[in-house]
Design a protein around this motif. Sequence first.
Motif, PDB file in Angstrom:
ATOM      1  N   LYS A  93       0.938  -1.113  -0.142  1.00 33.48           N
ATOM      2  CA  LYS A  93       0.005  -0.123  -0.102  1.00 33.48           C
ATOM      3  C   LYS A  93       0.851   1.461   0.014  1.00 33.48           C
ATOM      4  O   LYS A  93       0.502   2.317   0.462  1.00 33.48           O
ATOM      5  CB  LYS A  93      -0.795  -0.067   1.249  1.00 33.48           C
ATOM      6  CG  LYS A  93      -1.868  -1.292   1.276  1.00 33.48           C
ATOM      7  CD  LYS A  93      -2.948  -0.870   2.229  1.00 33.48           C
ATOM      8  CE  LYS A  93      -2.620  -0.651   3.633  1.00 33.48           C
ATOM      9  NZ  LYS A  93      -3.631  -0.614   4.576  1.00 33.48           N
ATOM     10  N   LEU A  94       1.953   1.340  -0.614  1.00 36.38           N
ATOM     11  CA  LEU A  94       3.018   2.520  -0.701  1.00 36.38           C
ATOM     12  C   LEU A  94       2.058   3.675  -1.486  1.00 36.38           C
ATOM     13  O   LEU A  94       2.289   4.505  -1.340  1.00 36.38           O
ATOM     14  CB  LEU A  94       4.061   2.199  -1.657  1.00 36.38           C
ATOM     15  CG  LEU A  94       5.159   1.357  -0.820  1.00 36.38           C
ATOM     16  CD1 LEU A  94       6.486   1.331  -1.830  1.00 36.38           C
ATOM     17  CD2 LEU A  94       5.614   2.475   0.268  1.00 36.38           C
ATOM     18  N   ASP A  95       1.039   3.326  -2.460  1.00 33.28           N
ATOM     19  CA  ASP A  95       0.272   4.271  -3.077  1.00 33.28           C
ATOM     20  C   ASP A  95      -0.553   5.145  -2.110  1.00 33.28           C
ATOM     21  O   ASP A  95      -0.752   6.319  -2.350  1.00 33.28           O
ATOM     22  CB  ASP A  95      -0.761   3.552  -4.113  1.00 33.28           C
ATOM     23  CG  ASP A  95      -1.386   2.532  -3.452  1.00 33.28           C
ATOM     24  OD1 ASP A  95      -1.191   2.033  -2.488  1.00 33.28           O
ATOM     25  OD2 ASP A  95      -2.591   2.315  -3.906  1.00 33.28           O
ATOM     26  N   SER A  96      -0.770   4.547  -0.723  1.00 34.49           N
ATOM     27  CA  SER A  96      -1.638   5.162   0.241  1.00 34.49           C
ATOM     28  C   SER A  96      -0.751   6.442   0.655  1.00 34.49           C
ATOM     29  O   SER A  96      -1.285   7.544   1.151  1.00 34.49           O
ATOM     30  CB  SER A  96      -1.978   4.556   1.519  1.00 34.49           C
ATOM     31  OG  SER A  96      -2.608   3.444   1.001  1.00 34.49           O
ATOM     32  N   ILE A  97       0.719   6.228   0.733  1.00 34.02           N
ATOM     33  CA  ILE A  97       1.603   7.558   0.894  1.00 34.02           C
ATOM     34  C   ILE A  97       2.004   8.391  -0.247  1.00 34.02           C
ATOM     35  O   ILE A  97       1.883   9.303   0.151  1.00 34.02           O
ATOM     36  CB  ILE A  97       2.879   6.654   1.405  1.00 34.02           C
ATOM     37  CG1 ILE A  97       2.614   5.845   2.899  1.00 34.02           C
ATOM     38  CG2 ILE A  97       4.008   7.726   1.711  1.00 34.02           C
ATOM     39  CD1 ILE A  97       3.945   5.278   3.213  1.00 34.02           C
ATOM     40  N   PHE A  98       2.139   7.592  -1.318  1.00 32.78           N
ATOM     41  CA  PHE A  98       2.463   8.670  -2.323  1.00 32.78           C
ATOM     42  C   PHE A  98       1.080   9.304  -2.767  1.00 32.78           C
ATOM     43  O   PHE A  98       1.479  10.568  -3.319  1.00 32.78           O
ATOM     44  CB  PHE A  98       2.714   7.517  -3.436  1.00 32.78           C
ATOM     45  CG  PHE A  98       3.889   6.844  -3.497  1.00 32.78           C
ATOM     46  CD1 PHE A  98       5.290   7.395  -2.799  1.00 32.78           C
ATOM     47  CD2 PHE A  98       4.305   5.687  -4.188  1.00 32.78           C
ATOM     48  CE1 PHE A  98       6.340   6.674  -2.681  1.00 32.78           C
ATOM     49  CE2 PHE A  98       5.385   5.046  -4.042  1.00 32.78           C
ATOM     50  CZ  PHE A  98       6.267   5.434  -3.165  1.00 32.78           C
ATOM     51  N   ALA A  99       0.071   8.994  -2.532  1.00 28.34           N
ATOM     52  CA  ALA A  99      -1.220   9.886  -2.714  1.00 28.34           C
ATOM     53  C   ALA A  99      -1.166  10.868  -2.024  1.00 28.34           C
ATOM     54  O   ALA A  99      -2.060  12.075  -2.402  1.00 28.34           O
ATOM     55  CB  ALA A  99      -2.392   9.036  -2.583  1.00 28.34           C
ATOM     56  N   LEU A 100      -0.485  11.139  -0.818  1.00 25.71           N
ATOM     57  CA  LEU A 100      -0.527  12.407  -0.002  1.00 25.71           C
ATOM     58  C   LEU A 100       0.399  13.417  -0.605  1.00 25.71           C
ATOM     59  O   LEU A 100       0.750  14.562  -0.129  1.00 25.71           O
ATOM     60  CB  LEU A 100      -0.141  11.790   1.562  1.00 25.71           C
ATOM     61  CG  LEU A 100      -0.915  10.944   2.132  1.00 25.71           C
ATOM     62  CD1 LEU A 100       0.023  10.706   3.493  1.00 25.71           C
ATOM     63  CD2 LEU A 100      -2.234  11.627   2.450  1.00 25.71           C
ATOM     64  N   LEU A 101       1.258  13.084  -1.685  1.00 24.10           N
ATOM     65  CA  LEU A 101       2.204  13.926  -2.382  1.00 24.10           C
ATOM     66  C   LEU A 101       1.862  14.536  -3.529  1.00 24.10           C
ATOM     67  O   LEU A 101       1.866  13.611  -4.465  1.00 24.10           O
ATOM     68  CB  LEU A 101       3.779  13.264  -2.259  1.00 24.10           C
ATOM     69  CG  LEU A 101       4.267  12.661  -1.088  1.00 24.10           C
ATOM     70  CD1 LEU A 101       5.152  11.850  -1.290  1.00 24.10           C
ATOM     71  CD2 LEU A 101       4.340  13.566  -0.099  1.00 24.10           C
ATOM     72  N   PRO A 102       1.443  15.628  -3.748  1.00 26.36           N
ATOM     73  CA  PRO A 102       0.925  16.302  -4.978  1.00 26.36           C
ATOM     74  C   PRO A 102       2.130  16.175  -5.861  1.00 26.36           C
ATOM     75  O   PRO A 102       3.209  16.204  -5.517  1.00 26.36           O
ATOM     76  CB  PRO A 102       0.592  17.659  -4.605  1.00 26.36           C
ATOM     77  CG  PRO A 102       0.304  17.686  -3.308  1.00 26.36           C
ATOM     78  CD  PRO A 102       1.119  16.470  -2.556  1.00 26.36           C
ATOM     79  N   ALA A 103       1.871  16.075  -7.214  1.00 23.81           N
ATOM     80  CA  ALA A 103       3.034  16.045  -8.197  1.00 23.81           C
ATOM     81  C   ALA A 103       3.541  17.247  -8.451  1.00 23.81           C
ATOM     82  O   ALA A 103       3.140  18.324  -8.321  1.00 23.81           O
ATOM     83  CB  ALA A 103       2.295  15.496  -9.588  1.00 23.81           C
ATOM     84  N   ASN A 104       4.899  17.065  -8.448  1.00 25.43           N
ATOM     85  CA  ASN A 104       5.768  18.216  -8.993  1.00 25.43           C
ATOM     86  C   ASN A 104       5.544  19.366  -8.094  1.00 25.43           C
ATOM     87  O   ASN A 104       5.482  20.561  -8.175  1.00 25.43           O
ATOM     88  CB  ASN A 104       5.446  18.936 -10.495  1.00 25.43           C
ATOM     89  CG  ASN A 104       6.036  17.791 -11.350  1.00 25.43           C
ATOM     90  OD1 ASN A 104       6.869  17.121 -11.339  1.00 25.43           O
ATOM     91  ND2 ASN A 104       5.017  17.705 -12.322  1.00 25.43           N
ATOM     92  N   SER A 105       5.371  18.919  -6.639  1.00 22.52           N
ATOM     93  CA  SER A 105       5.164  20.212  -5.417  1.00 22.52           C
ATOM     94  C   SER A 105       6.508  20.287  -4.804  1.00 22.52           C
ATOM     95  O   SER A 105       7.073  18.984  -4.392  1.00 22.52           O
ATOM     96  CB  SER A 105       4.092  19.629  -4.617  1.00 22.52           C
ATOM     97  OG  SER A 105       4.334  20.148  -3.309  1.00 22.52           O
ATOM     98  N   ASN A 106       7.080  21.269  -4.514  1.00 22.76           N
ATOM     99  CA  ASN A 106       8.205  21.393  -3.566  1.00 22.76           C
ATOM    100  C   ASN A 106       8.086  20.917  -2.277  1.00 22.76           C
ATOM    101  O   ASN A 106       9.039  20.302  -1.970  1.00 22.76           O
ATOM    102  CB  ASN A 106       8.542  22.925  -3.352  1.00 22.76           C
ATOM    103  CG  ASN A 106       9.254  23.706  -4.608  1.00 22.76           C
ATOM    104  OD1 ASN A 106       9.557  23.057  -5.581  1.00 22.76           O
ATOM    105  ND2 ASN A 106       9.047  25.092  -4.707  1.00 22.76           N
ATOM    106  N   ARG A 107       7.011  20.913  -1.794  1.00 30.68           N
ATOM    107  CA  ARG A 107       6.900  20.363  -0.397  1.00 30.68           C
ATOM    108  C   ARG A 107       6.921  18.736  -0.467  1.00 30.68           C
ATOM    109  O   ARG A 107       7.434  17.932   0.339  1.00 30.68           O
ATOM    110  CB  ARG A 107       5.720  20.866   0.305  1.00 30.68           C
ATOM    111  CG  ARG A 107       5.647  22.348   0.541  1.00 30.68           C
ATOM    112  CD  ARG A 107       4.187  22.412   1.431  1.00 30.68           C
ATOM    113  NE  ARG A 107       4.502  23.944   1.977  1.00 30.68           N
ATOM    114  CZ  ARG A 107       3.820  25.009   1.212  1.00 30.68           C
ATOM    115  NH1 ARG A 107       3.052  24.774   0.004  1.00 30.68           N
ATOM    116  NH2 ARG A 107       3.979  26.110   1.660  1.00 30.68           N
TER     117      ARG A 107
END
Length: 278
Positions: A93-107
């Motif tokens: 379920k790594l996608d659960s974590i990745f989903a929290l990170l918007p694409a191409n965002s500095n943060r």
Amino acid sequence: LVVPKAIQQLIAVKQFDVLLKFATEHADANARRNFLQGIVYNRETLQALIANDLIDTVLTLVKEEREPYLRESLLNSLLSLPAVIRYYAKAGKLDSIFALLPANSNRSNNVLFSVLSRSEVISILVEQERLEETIAYIQTHAAGATRGQLLGQLLTNTKALEWLKANKKTDLLLSLAEPDAKQPDAQATQVYLTRILGYPIAIDMLIADGHFDKLLELTKKQPDAVRGPALRSLVASHAVAQHFSKNKQLVALLELVLQEEHPLARQAALGGLFQNAV
């Protein structure tokens, strides 16, 4: 709400959901944030949540946090615990974590840099067969120098290189340095290749697996400013000298450097050649 021992006791007696319901439904925004910080910033509490399969609830609360800076801080703290990465990697379920990170965002990039700078985290990703999944995520959600840096950081890790070797996928190191016809990103490939060439173990592995010609081809295709340092790193490698020596082509190694047309690139390459104790 945020006394760690009290939270851990509620988890132990299966009453954490009661506290969670109160915090999410009745407490004001500041109280919820204090509650969330009290959990995420306490490693013993996180370990207890993982052991009782309750970490998803915390991830949901982090996702719902509207303050970007706090969300980044919470994510950094949450993902800095290898046990959290192991839990999601093992569960697929790594996608659960990745989903929290918007694409191409500095943060998002800040969080990824922080996570992938931890050797233990990369080891877990490798152990749980999630290396390629992580590569795909970086390629999809990052661009430019950031993508190159993240891929380089991930794939120059010793465990990652060992996995590529064991699974006969060392050519993946080079395929990531080739321009994508559909989504060309020269900056990403340049930064990535520079990182690979600066890592002797990666060069040794590529040469041992018969990829020297391709490695040299990609290096020579780089723009002047990149090609000089890249050639320097390449010809300074002891494995490169052994490759030419084995094939009785040491003169060819010198010719390779002298044939470089750009003066600064040639000077940099000569520096690498003299650095190498042939």
